[in-house]
Design an enzyme around this catalytic site. Structure first.
Site, PDB file in Angstrom:
ATOM      1  N   GLY A 119      27.294  27.345  45.730  1.00  0.00           N
ATOM      2  CA  GLY A 119      27.660  26.107  45.635  1.00  0.00           C
ATOM      3  C   GLY A 119      28.887  25.314  46.494  1.00  0.00           C
ATOM      4  O   GLY A 119      29.528  26.216  47.219  1.00  0.00           O
TER       5      GLY A 119
ATOM      6  N   GLY B 293      50.901  48.680  47.917  1.00  0.00           N
ATOM      7  CA  GLY B 293      50.792  47.245  46.774  1.00  0.00           C
ATOM      8  C   GLY B 293      50.593  47.851  45.674  1.00  0.00           C
ATOM      9  O   GLY B 293      49.908  49.964  45.215  1.00  0.00           O
TER      10      GLY B 293
ATOM     11  N   GLU C 159      53.249  51.652  54.789  1.00  0.00           N
ATOM     12  CA  GLU C 159      53.891  50.793  53.849  1.00  0.00           C
ATOM     13  C   GLU C 159      54.673  50.251  55.382  1.00  0.00           C
ATOM     14  O   GLU C 159      56.088  50.727  54.776  1.00  0.00           O
ATOM     15  CB  GLU C 159      54.404  50.639  52.275  1.00  0.00           C
TER      16      GLU C 159
ATOM     17  N   ARG D 175      45.484  40.283  49.659  1.00  0.00           N
ATOM     18  CA  ARG D 175      44.142  39.408  49.378  1.00  0.00           C
ATOM     19  C   ARG D 175      43.862  37.817  49.374  1.00  0.00           C
ATOM     20  O   ARG D 175      45.271  37.802  49.873  1.00  0.00           O
ATOM     21  CB  ARG D 175      43.519  39.101  48.002  1.00  0.00           C
TER      22      ARG D 175
ATOM     23  N   HIS E  14      54.869  55.390  13.227  1.00  0.00           N
ATOM     24  CA  HIS E  14      55.319  56.801  13.734  1.00  0.00           C
ATOM     25  C   HIS E  14      54.197  57.550  13.206  1.00  0.00           C
ATOM     26  O   HIS E  14      53.882  57.528  12.420  1.00  0.00           O
ATOM     27  CB  HIS E  14      56.599  56.744  13.084  1.00  0.00           C
TER      28      HIS E  14
HETATM   29  P1  FAD Z   1      37.180  36.496  41.908  1.00  0.00           P
HETATM   30  O1  FAD Z   1      36.315  37.598  41.156  1.00  0.00           O
HETATM   31  O2  FAD Z   1      36.757  36.914  43.401  1.00  0.00           O
HETATM   32  O3  FAD Z   1      35.624  36.269  41.379  1.00  0.00           O
HETATM   33  C1  FAD Z   1      35.006  34.974  42.567  1.00  0.00           C
HETATM   34  C2  FAD Z   1      33.422  34.685  42.052  1.00  0.00           C
HETATM   35  O4  FAD Z   1      33.290  33.241  43.411  1.00  0.00           O
HETATM   36  C3  FAD Z   1      32.648  35.766  43.308  1.00  0.00           C
HETATM   37  O5  FAD Z   1      31.823  36.109  42.715  1.00  0.00           O
HETATM   38  C4  FAD Z   1      32.397  35.205  44.242  1.00  0.00           C
HETATM   39  O6  FAD Z   1      31.078  35.543  44.751  1.00  0.00           O
HETATM   40  C5  FAD Z   1      32.495  33.802  44.225  1.00  0.00           C
HETATM   41  N1  FAD Z   1      31.877  32.905  45.143  1.00  0.00           N
HETATM   42  C6  FAD Z   1      33.132  31.864  46.061  1.00  0.00           C
HETATM   43  N2  FAD Z   1      32.351  30.438  46.748  1.00  0.00           N
HETATM   44  C7  FAD Z   1      31.192  30.925  46.120  1.00  0.00           C
HETATM   45  C8  FAD Z   1      30.697  29.236  46.861  1.00  0.00           C
HETATM   46  N3  FAD Z   1      31.061  28.807  47.119  1.00  0.00           N
HETATM   47  N4  FAD Z   1      28.981  29.427  45.805  1.00  0.00           N
HETATM   48  C9  FAD Z   1      29.650  30.373  44.772  1.00  0.00           C
HETATM   49  N5  FAD Z   1      30.057  31.522  43.923  1.00  0.00           N
HETATM   50  C10 FAD Z   1      31.149  31.595  44.907  1.00  0.00           C
HETATM   51  N6  FAD Z   1      43.358  42.169  38.445  1.00  0.00           N
HETATM   52  C11 FAD Z   1      43.504  42.651  37.046  1.00  0.00           C
HETATM   53  O7  FAD Z   1      44.020  41.298  36.829  1.00  0.00           O
HETATM   54  N7  FAD Z   1      43.920  44.092  36.730  1.00  0.00           N
HETATM   55  C12 FAD Z   1      43.350  44.710  37.583  1.00  0.00           C
HETATM   56  O8  FAD Z   1      43.395  46.524  37.020  1.00  0.00           O
HETATM   57  C13 FAD Z   1      42.949  44.448  38.874  1.00  0.00           C
HETATM   58  N8  FAD Z   1      42.464  45.506  39.902  1.00  0.00           N
HETATM   59  C14 FAD Z   1      41.863  45.462  40.354  1.00  0.00           C
HETATM   60  C15 FAD Z   1      41.446  46.427  41.623  1.00  0.00           C
HETATM   61  C16 FAD Z   1      40.890  46.222  42.766  1.00  0.00           C
HETATM   62  C17 FAD Z   1      40.516  47.257  44.127  1.00  0.00           C
HETATM   63  C18 FAD Z   1      40.614  44.583  43.439  1.00  0.00           C
HETATM   64  C19 FAD Z   1      40.454  44.393  44.966  1.00  0.00           C
HETATM   65  C20 FAD Z   1      41.483  43.680  42.817  1.00  0.00           C
HETATM   66  C21 FAD Z   1      42.511  44.009  41.616  1.00  0.00           C
HETATM   67  N9  FAD Z   1      42.056  42.834  40.375  1.00  0.00           N
HETATM   68  C22 FAD Z   1      42.805  43.095  39.940  1.00  0.00           C
HETATM   69  C23 FAD Z   1      42.537  41.522  40.560  1.00  0.00           C
HETATM   70  C24 FAD Z   1      41.107  40.606  40.362  1.00  0.00           C
HETATM   71  O9  FAD Z   1      40.129  41.754  40.696  1.00  0.00           O
HETATM   72  C25 FAD Z   1      41.074  39.422  40.895  1.00  0.00           C
HETATM   73  O10 FAD Z   1      42.784  38.627  40.523  1.00  0.00           O
HETATM   74  C26 FAD Z   1      40.205  38.785  39.817  1.00  0.00           C
HETATM   75  O11 FAD Z   1      39.049  38.878  40.147  1.00  0.00           O
HETATM   76  C27 FAD Z   1      40.625  36.848  40.715  1.00  0.00           C
HETATM   77  O12 FAD Z   1      39.015  36.127  39.451  1.00  0.00           O
HETATM   78  P2  FAD Z   1      38.755  35.349  40.206  1.00  0.00           P
HETATM   79  O13 FAD Z   1      37.121  34.573  39.505  1.00  0.00           O
HETATM   80  O14 FAD Z   1      40.007  33.740  40.509  1.00  0.00           O
HETATM   81  O15 FAD Z   1      38.162  35.878  42.023  1.00  0.00           O
HETATM   82  P1  AMP Z   2      49.231  44.137  47.620  1.00  0.00           P
HETATM   83  O1  AMP Z   2      49.569  42.578  48.658  1.00  0.00           O
HETATM   84  O2  AMP Z   2      51.459  44.524  46.575  1.00  0.00           O
HETATM   85  O3  AMP Z   2      47.874  44.739  48.068  1.00  0.00           O
HETATM   86  O4  AMP Z   2      50.185  45.201  48.832  1.00  0.00           O
HETATM   87  C1  AMP Z   2      49.740  45.026  50.068  1.00  0.00           C
HETATM   88  C2  AMP Z   2      51.566  45.991  51.367  1.00  0.00           C
HETATM   89  O5  AMP Z   2      50.533  46.274  52.256  1.00  0.00           O
HETATM   90  C3  AMP Z   2      52.476  44.976  51.285  1.00  0.00           C
HETATM   91  O6  AMP Z   2      53.441  46.040  50.883  1.00  0.00           O
HETATM   92  C4  AMP Z   2      52.742  44.313  52.764  1.00  0.00           C
HETATM   93  O7  AMP Z   2      53.541  45.412  53.188  1.00  0.00           O
HETATM   94  C5  AMP Z   2      51.411  46.178  53.454  1.00  0.00           C
HETATM   95  N1  AMP Z   2      51.292  45.314  54.605  1.00  0.00           N
HETATM   96  C6  AMP Z   2      50.960  45.218  55.253  1.00  0.00           C
HETATM   97  N2  AMP Z   2      50.003  44.600  56.412  1.00  0.00           N
HETATM   98  C7  AMP Z   2      50.532  46.127  56.620  1.00  0.00           C
HETATM   99  C8  AMP Z   2      50.707  47.204  58.250  1.00  0.00           C
HETATM  100  N3  AMP Z   2      50.488  46.758  59.343  1.00  0.00           N
HETATM  101  N4  AMP Z   2      51.343  47.850  57.866  1.00  0.00           N
HETATM  102  C9  AMP Z   2      51.898  48.805  56.845  1.00  0.00           C
HETATM  103  N5  AMP Z   2      51.634  47.671  55.416  1.00  0.00           N
HETATM  104  C10 AMP Z   2      51.270  46.484  55.570  1.00  0.00           C
END
Ligand code: FAD
Ligand code: AMP
Length: 485
Positions: free
Chosen positions: A132, A200, A221, A289, A461
């Site tokens: 989109g 992190g 880190e 991210r 409890h």
């Molecule tokens: P996203 O989940 O990234 O979804 C965005 C969607 O939009 C995607 O499907 C993408 O393909 C689609 N999209 C983008 N641009 C377009 C376009 N132009 N057209 C069509 N589709 C598009 N958060 C928590 O709260 N609890 C957790 O335990 C947790 N664990 C995590 C573990 C990992 C390993 C990771 C990577 C993240 C984790 N997060 C967690 C973070 C969480 O996944 C994100 O905060 C959340 O997914 C954000 O939601 P969102 O809908 O904003 O984006």
């Molecule tokens: P988060 O943003 O919570 O997912 O955490 C990412 C972590 O990666 C932060 O604590 C950053 O300080 C760390 N980080 C970013 N760049 C580097 C790097 N080059 N080497 C080691 N740690 C890093």
């Protein structure tokens, strides 16, 4: 419905609301809009590694859900190995079937993502799989996965395009050796040596998964402090436990290079002593991210990005362009699924002329390690810096009958409350099911409860929730089941 809005004229390509992005911010926005009797389409372009298209975004496909599935399996494995004998349970020779563990995870993801399609169907949301792009004038160009293209129009557009892992210039992704968090969830053989860049939330969860399965895990880190965003009493307790588990977390270690040679990864980093080297079999880059807005906005839409690439929005997720909204990871605020969900729901209620608000002060954070870590509100350090007079109450899980029965008595619950009016300012928990326990504190803070309100609330409890109750009592040195200090 807002007074200047008329319902969309029925037609295949015109909608009241088009949501771009079907992750945990976008799909709830679409469902709530449909519940509000609006004609809604949700567009999502996600494709899995096997090429299948699914809704659910990062959270369901590559984030929250698969990571929690593996954390659960690996914790069970760890407990079977380390704790079952304490309970008097012998399991003979314990074995690990990683392929089955990964299959179970994939099954959970599949079930959850197909569930979204069922929710869309039942709510009446039009699901569109493909790309989109917002054009000027609240028109949306939709390109299906098969390449066919059509132009849609909407009275309101909600941008929910999410985020993507940050790649380090010094350690570019090179699968299967140097991977992002998604790649780390897909590893098919336990690496002997695993490096993780970034201590992190994601780095610690992924490091824990592979450590429990036997990898030697080193976490590098750059920052000198461990979990600097958390309450420091809690961070210190967490660091102690991770160290005991054999997670080698090296602070003040900035990665400056990583090369794949002979099937291994040579990592170069600098710390206080100078340049250091580390050899690992797999390297996970978990340094955060960034917002994802690639090819989302045609020139001339008027939607602006800030200097870090987030879509600019106000408190209610309005972009500067009339009837264009943005929610979730692509806008400011913590990158958390529940924060995005709350924003998505708020926006669809506001579009329908209903009340909607996100309380950004009361967003819980959870780290699903063992012990689990969860908090809401301000840390003790933040309250101290604000100058407000405060009191704290701490209750150790060692004094909780339920935690001891579970053989999970590590950690504590801590409350920070104002000394003048007793308002709860923050709750910090490290211990069993902390992520579940924090919900009580979130609700209390949402209702501006005092610590006395928690003290006067009866808790069953023996439960883990009693720890929160006793922490509140301890803030006034009136705890019953632990020594008041
Ligand atoms: P996203 O989940 O990234 O979804 C965005 C969607 O939009 C995607 O499907 C993408 O393909 C689609 N999209 C983008 N641009 C377009 C376009 N132009 N057209 C069509 N589709 C598009 N958060 C928590 O709260 N609890 C957790 O335990 C947790 N664990 C995590 C573990 C990992 C390993 C990771 C990577 C993240 C984790 N997060 C967690 C973070 C969480 O996944 C994100 O905060 C959340 O997914 C954000 O939601 P969102 O809908 O904003 O984006
Ligand atoms: P988060 O943003 O919570 O997912 O955490 C990412 C972590 O990666 C932060 O604590 C950053 O300080 C760390 N980080 C970013 N760049 C580097 C790097 N080059 N080497 C080691 N740690 C890093």
């Amino acid at each position: 419905m807002a007074s200047n809005d008329k319902p969309a004229a029925p037609g295949a390509d015109s909608f009241d609301v088009i949501v771009i992005g079907g992750g945990p911010a976008g799909y709830p926005a679409a469902i709530r809009a449909a519940q509000n009797q609006l004609r809604v389409a949700c567009i999502d372009e996600w494709k899995n590694k096997d090429g299948s298209a699914t809704f659910g975004g990062t959270c369901l496909n590559a984030g929250c859900i698969p990571s929690k599935a593996l954390l659960e399996s690996t914790e069970l494995y760890h407990r079977a190995r380390e704790e079952f004998s304490i309970h008097g349970i012998g399991v003979g020779t314990l074995s690990l079937d990683l392929a089955q563990m990964q299959k179970r995870k994939a099954g959970i993801v599949k079930g959850m993502t197909t569930g979204i399609l069922a929710l869309f169907k039942s709510a009446g949301v039009t699901a569109l799989q493909g790309h989109g792009k917002l054009l000027p004038g609240r028109r949306v160009q939709f390109t299906a996965h098969d390449g066919t293209r059509r132009e849609l129009s909407a009275r309101h557009v909600v941008l929910a395009s999410g985020s993507t892992p940050i790649e380090l210039r010094s350690a570019p992704f090179k699968a299967p050796h140097i991977v992002d968090s998604w790649g780390a969830l897909e590893i098919d053989a336990v690496p002997k040596r695993l490096g993780v860049i970034g201590a992190g939330v994601i780095g610690l969860e992924l490091g824990s998964v592979w450590r429990r399965l036997g990898s030697e895990v080193t976490v590098l880190e750059a920052l000198p402090d461990f979990l600097p965003m958390a309450d420091q009493q809690l961070a210190k307790e967490a660091q102690r436990h991770f160290r005991k588990q054999g997670l080698d977390v090296r602070l003040g270690a900035r990665v400056t290079g990583a090369n794949v040679t002979g099937g291994a990864v040579e990592v170069v980093y600098t710390d206080a002593k100078g340049e250091q080297r580390l050899t690992v079999d797999r390297l996970v880059v978990a340094v955060g991210r960034r917002p994802y807005t690639q090819d989302l906005l045609e020139a001339g839409t008027g939607v602006e990005l800030d200097e870090r690439g987030f879509i600019k929005v106000d408190h209610s997720c309005r972009t500067g362009v009339e009837n264009v909204w943005a929610v979730g990871d692509c806008v400011r605020g913590p990158m958390l699924a529940h924060k995005g969900k709350d924003e998505g729901v708020m926006v669809s209620d506001l579009i329908a002329g209903r009340y909607g608000e996100v309380n950004y002060k009361v967003i819980p954070a959870v780290i699903y390690t063992a012990p689990e870590i969860a908090w809401v509100g301000q840390t003790e350090e933040q309250v101290k810096a604000s100058g407000r007079d405060y009191k704290t109450g701490v209750f150790p899980f060692l004094a909780s009958g339920r935690a001891r029965a579970m053989e999970q008595a590590a950690g504590f619950a801590k409350i920070v409350a104002a000394r003048d009016d007793d308002e709860i300012l923050g709750v910090h928990i490290i211990g069993p099911l902390a992520g579940e326990l924090i919900a009580e504190a979130v609700l209390a803070m949402e209702y501006s409860a005092s610590s006395e309100d928690l003290q006067r609330t009866i808790h069953a409890h023996p439960t883990l929730a009693e720890a929160v109750h006793e922490a509140a009592l301890n803030a006034d040195k009136r705890a019953i089941d632990s020594i008041n200090r």
